[in-house]
Write a protein that holds these residues in place. Structure first.
Motif, PDB file in Angstrom:
ATOM      1  N   MET A 109       0.831  -1.209   0.000  1.00  0.00           N
ATOM      2  CA  MET A 109       0.000   0.000   0.000  1.00  0.00           C
ATOM      3  C   MET A 109       0.864   1.257   0.000  1.00  0.00           C
ATOM      4  O   MET A 109       0.374   2.363   0.084  1.00  0.00           O
ATOM      5  CB  MET A 109      -0.882   0.072   1.248  1.00  0.00           C
ATOM      6  N   GLY A 110       2.133   1.058   0.012  1.00  0.00           N
ATOM      7  CA  GLY A 110       3.036   2.204   0.094  1.00  0.00           C
ATOM      8  C   GLY A 110       4.133   1.809   1.047  1.00  0.00           C
ATOM      9  O   GLY A 110       4.158   0.696   1.561  1.00  0.00           O
ATOM     10  N   ARG A 111       5.041   2.710   1.260  1.00  0.00           N
ATOM     11  CA  ARG A 111       6.131   2.424   2.189  1.00  0.00           C
ATOM     12  C   ARG A 111       5.991   3.375   3.357  1.00  0.00           C
ATOM     13  O   ARG A 111       5.609   4.519   3.182  1.00  0.00           O
ATOM     14  CB  ARG A 111       7.476   2.657   1.506  1.00  0.00           C
ATOM     15  N   SER A 112       6.338   2.867   4.552  1.00  0.00           N
ATOM     16  CA  SER A 112       6.195   3.779   5.679  1.00  0.00           C
ATOM     17  C   SER A 112       7.113   4.982   5.469  1.00  0.00           C
ATOM     18  O   SER A 112       6.824   6.067   5.925  1.00  0.00           O
ATOM     19  CB  SER A 112       6.470   3.069   6.997  1.00  0.00           C
ATOM     20  N   ASP A 113       8.201   4.814   4.715  1.00  0.00           N
ATOM     21  CA  ASP A 113       9.074   5.960   4.508  1.00  0.00           C
ATOM     22  C   ASP A 113       8.740   6.741   3.235  1.00  0.00           C
ATOM     23  O   ASP A 113       9.405   7.714   2.920  1.00  0.00           O
ATOM     24  CB  ASP A 113      10.558   5.553   4.545  1.00  0.00           C
ATOM     25  N   ASP A 114       7.720   6.307   2.466  1.00  0.00           N
ATOM     26  CA  ASP A 114       7.298   7.090   1.302  1.00  0.00           C
ATOM     27  C   ASP A 114       6.104   7.958   1.646  1.00  0.00           C
ATOM     28  O   ASP A 114       5.639   8.761   0.853  1.00  0.00           O
ATOM     29  CB  ASP A 114       6.846   6.180   0.148  1.00  0.00           C
ATOM     30  N   MET A 115       5.584   7.707   2.837  1.00  0.00           N
ATOM     31  CA  MET A 115       4.396   8.445   3.249  1.00  0.00           C
ATOM     32  C   MET A 115       4.748   9.925   3.362  1.00  0.00           C
ATOM     33  O   MET A 115       5.769  10.285   3.930  1.00  0.00           O
ATOM     34  CB  MET A 115       3.948   7.908   4.606  1.00  0.00           C
ATOM     35  N   VAL A 156      -1.101  15.802   7.769  1.00  0.00           N
ATOM     36  CA  VAL A 156      -1.947  14.678   7.359  1.00  0.00           C
ATOM     37  C   VAL A 156      -1.092  13.658   6.596  1.00  0.00           C
ATOM     38  O   VAL A 156      -0.271  14.034   5.755  1.00  0.00           O
ATOM     39  CB  VAL A 156      -3.103  15.187   6.451  1.00  0.00           C
ATOM     40  N   ASN A 157      -1.282  12.362   6.907  1.00  0.00           N
ATOM     41  CA  ASN A 157      -0.530  11.327   6.198  1.00  0.00           C
ATOM     42  C   ASN A 157      -1.135  11.093   4.821  1.00  0.00           C
ATOM     43  O   ASN A 157      -2.324  10.809   4.711  1.00  0.00           O
ATOM     44  CB  ASN A 157      -0.593  10.004   6.956  1.00  0.00           C
ATOM     45  N   VAL A 158      -0.308  11.225   3.819  1.00  0.00           N
ATOM     46  CA  VAL A 158      -0.800  11.056   2.446  1.00  0.00           C
ATOM     47  C   VAL A 158       0.094  10.055   1.727  1.00  0.00           C
ATOM     48  O   VAL A 158       1.320  10.196   1.718  1.00  0.00           O
ATOM     49  CB  VAL A 158      -0.745  12.410   1.684  1.00  0.00           C
ATOM     50  N   ASP A 165       9.557  15.986  -3.545  1.00  0.00           N
ATOM     51  CA  ASP A 165       9.315  16.666  -2.275  1.00  0.00           C
ATOM     52  C   ASP A 165      10.403  17.712  -2.103  1.00  0.00           C
ATOM     53  O   ASP A 165      11.511  17.413  -1.690  1.00  0.00           O
ATOM     54  CB  ASP A 165       9.323  15.658  -1.125  1.00  0.00           C
ATOM     55  N   LYS A 166      10.068  18.948  -2.432  1.00  0.00           N
ATOM     56  CA  LYS A 166      11.090  20.002  -2.410  1.00  0.00           C
ATOM     57  C   LYS A 166      11.451  20.395  -0.981  1.00  0.00           C
ATOM     58  O   LYS A 166      12.468  21.020  -0.755  1.00  0.00           O
ATOM     59  CB  LYS A 166      10.586  21.226  -3.170  1.00  0.00           C
TER      60      LYS A 166
END
Ligand code: DLL
Length: 434
Positions: free
Chosen positions: A323-329, A335-337, A429-430
């Motif tokens: 579902m994604g990576r905890s470090d890509d969140m 808010v967690n996206v 992510d700048k």
């Protein structure tokens, strides 16, 4: 069709017994051969004899990507280099790359794993597979290659890139299976459409992974290329592709449990998560790796596991799409996206837009901004400004209801965003650059 029916359909109790036996051996092996593990176990006052089976696993320390970086390049190898016959590496998105070594037996095991994966999608020696994953230090190209070779498929080892040439080759050599990242599959589809040659392809299936992709993206690839698209999961640290794969039922990815032992943990509390309803972080222990074994390796990938026999007869646990990576969140305004949530919204509303998008996060006056650039399809581009604005607003509304925060959506000209031949770079992510 199975490659190793005795293992793939093994009763659960027998798999557990096999895992217990292999785990005991593997723990002793790493203790005796890898200094880092020996030190950690000594610090935790654990001796290999204390590990009698899976129930003792949680006594063992975790391992991390940072370990592979700290012991770069060969510090975690359990065999001398004279027995290592191949190296692979992954650069990752952040930090120094990691290196993994394979002995001859490791390569055999890897080929078995990817041969199982190809068999599970119905591949036979009459198939011609175009391997458009990168060959080289990346595991995608060689991993697929070894399994296909073992099964006796005809391999086109074309690697990634040179997109028009890929399509010509696919047509001329009558490739029936395409292996590449899902984003590259879409790029290939788009290019084949532009060349007006989609109906000349002989493809029937695609085997796609190495990056997150949604069900909506799967649907688009299937429609555009007229194929069935299968998901495969793996990571360099464990073996590369061949860790888990879908079968024709497409009801989760079968994990090669006789080689890789899975735990699902809560990434905050580090406690195991039981059952198959909760999302957690995937943690793997390699049960047979000789060159670069890993114990309780925290992948940072988040997913579910489904226990129980699949309709295909395989008994191996099935993994959900990560579902994604905890470090890509991304944490945007608190808010967690997950980027996958954004992709889902975009691709569920494909009218007027394409699957090419980019997410840019920035911080302006201490406020996080979320910008999403999406390419229009040529029809909408030719339409009036009011239609474009209407669609932009619809997407903003849908994103707000899914993410819980506002995003700015800009529909950009067709073909204006960069394409990728490997893993797509969807997020910039700048804020990290400051
Ligand atoms: O991507 C190995 C691979 C090659 C897998 C070809 C499948 C096909 P790495 O470059 O080390 O290895 O990246 C591993 O990619 O931890 C996940 O976060 C992500 N990933 C891999 N497969 C999937 C997938 C290869 N099917 C990292 N869905 C992993 C979502 C995936 N994410």
């Amino acid at each position: 069709m199975y490659f190793h029916k005795d293992f793939e359909c093994m009763p659960k109790a027998d798999i557990t017994k096999l895992q217990n036996e292999k785990l005991v051996k593997q723990v002793k092996y790493v203790y005796d051969n890898v200094e880092c593990y020996r030190k950690r176990m000594d610090e935790a006052r654990i001796k290999p004899e204390d590990i009698k089976g899976i129930e003792d696993l949680k006594k063992l320390p975790f391992s991390y990507k940072s370990d592979l970086r700290d012991y770069y390049p060969y510090g975690l190898f359990a065999k001398p280099l004279s027995e290592i016959v191949e190296l692979h590496a992954s650069s990752g998105t952040t930090g120094k790359r990691i290196v993994v070594g394979y002995t001859k037996n490791d390569l055999e095991m890897w080929a078995d794993c990817t041969a199982r994966m190809l068999t599970a999608i119905g591949a036979t020696k009459d198939d011609i597979v175009q391997v458009a994953y990168g060959y080289g230090l990346f595991t995608g190209g060689f991993g697929l290659h070894y399994g296909a070779e073992k099964l006796g498929l005809t391999v086109i080892p074309i690697s990634a890139g040179n997109t028009e040439r890929q399509i010509e080759t696919m047509i001329d050599f009558k490739a029936t299976i395409l292996a590449c990242t899902p984003s590259y599959a879409l790029y290939l589809a788009e290019t084949a459409e532009k060349m007006g040659v989609v109906d000349k392809l002989s493809l029937k299936a695609g085997i796609f992974g190495a990056e997150p992709w949604t069900e909506e993206m799967r649907q688009q690839i299937e429609e555009k290329l007229h194929i069935k698209a299968y998901d495969i999961y793996g990571l360099t640290e464990i073996v590369g592709p061949g860790v888990a794969y879908e079968c024709s039922e497409q009801s989760g990815m079968h994990l090669n449990e006789d080689h890789f032992l899975l735990e699902i943990i809560d990434p905050e509390t580090l406690e195991p998560i039981e059952g198959d309803v909760k999302m957690g972080e995937l943690v793997f222990t390699t049960l047979d790796r000789e060159g670069a074994p890993l114990i309780r390796y925290r992948t940072r990938d988040l997913g579910f596991a489904k226990v129980g026999t699949c309709k295909c007869g395989r008994t191996f646990v099935r993994l959900s799409k990560p579902m994604g990576r905890s470090d890509d969140m991304l944490i945007i305004r608190g808010v967690n996206v997950f980027p996958s949530q954004i992709e889902e919204v975009l691709l569920k509303n494909p009218e007027g837009i394409t699957a090419n998008y980019q997410i840019v996060v920035d911080r302006v006056n201490n406020n996080d901004t979320l910008d999403i650039f999406v390419e229009m399809d040529p029809d909408l581009f030719a339409d009036d400004m009011a239609s474009i604005e209407r669609l932009q607003k619809q997407l903003v509304d849908k994103l707000r209801s899914v993410l819980g925060i506002g995003a700015k959506v800009t529909l950009v000209n067709p073909n204006s965003l960069a394409r990728s031949e490997g893993k797509a770079k969807r997020v910039i992510d700048k804020r990290k650059l400051i």
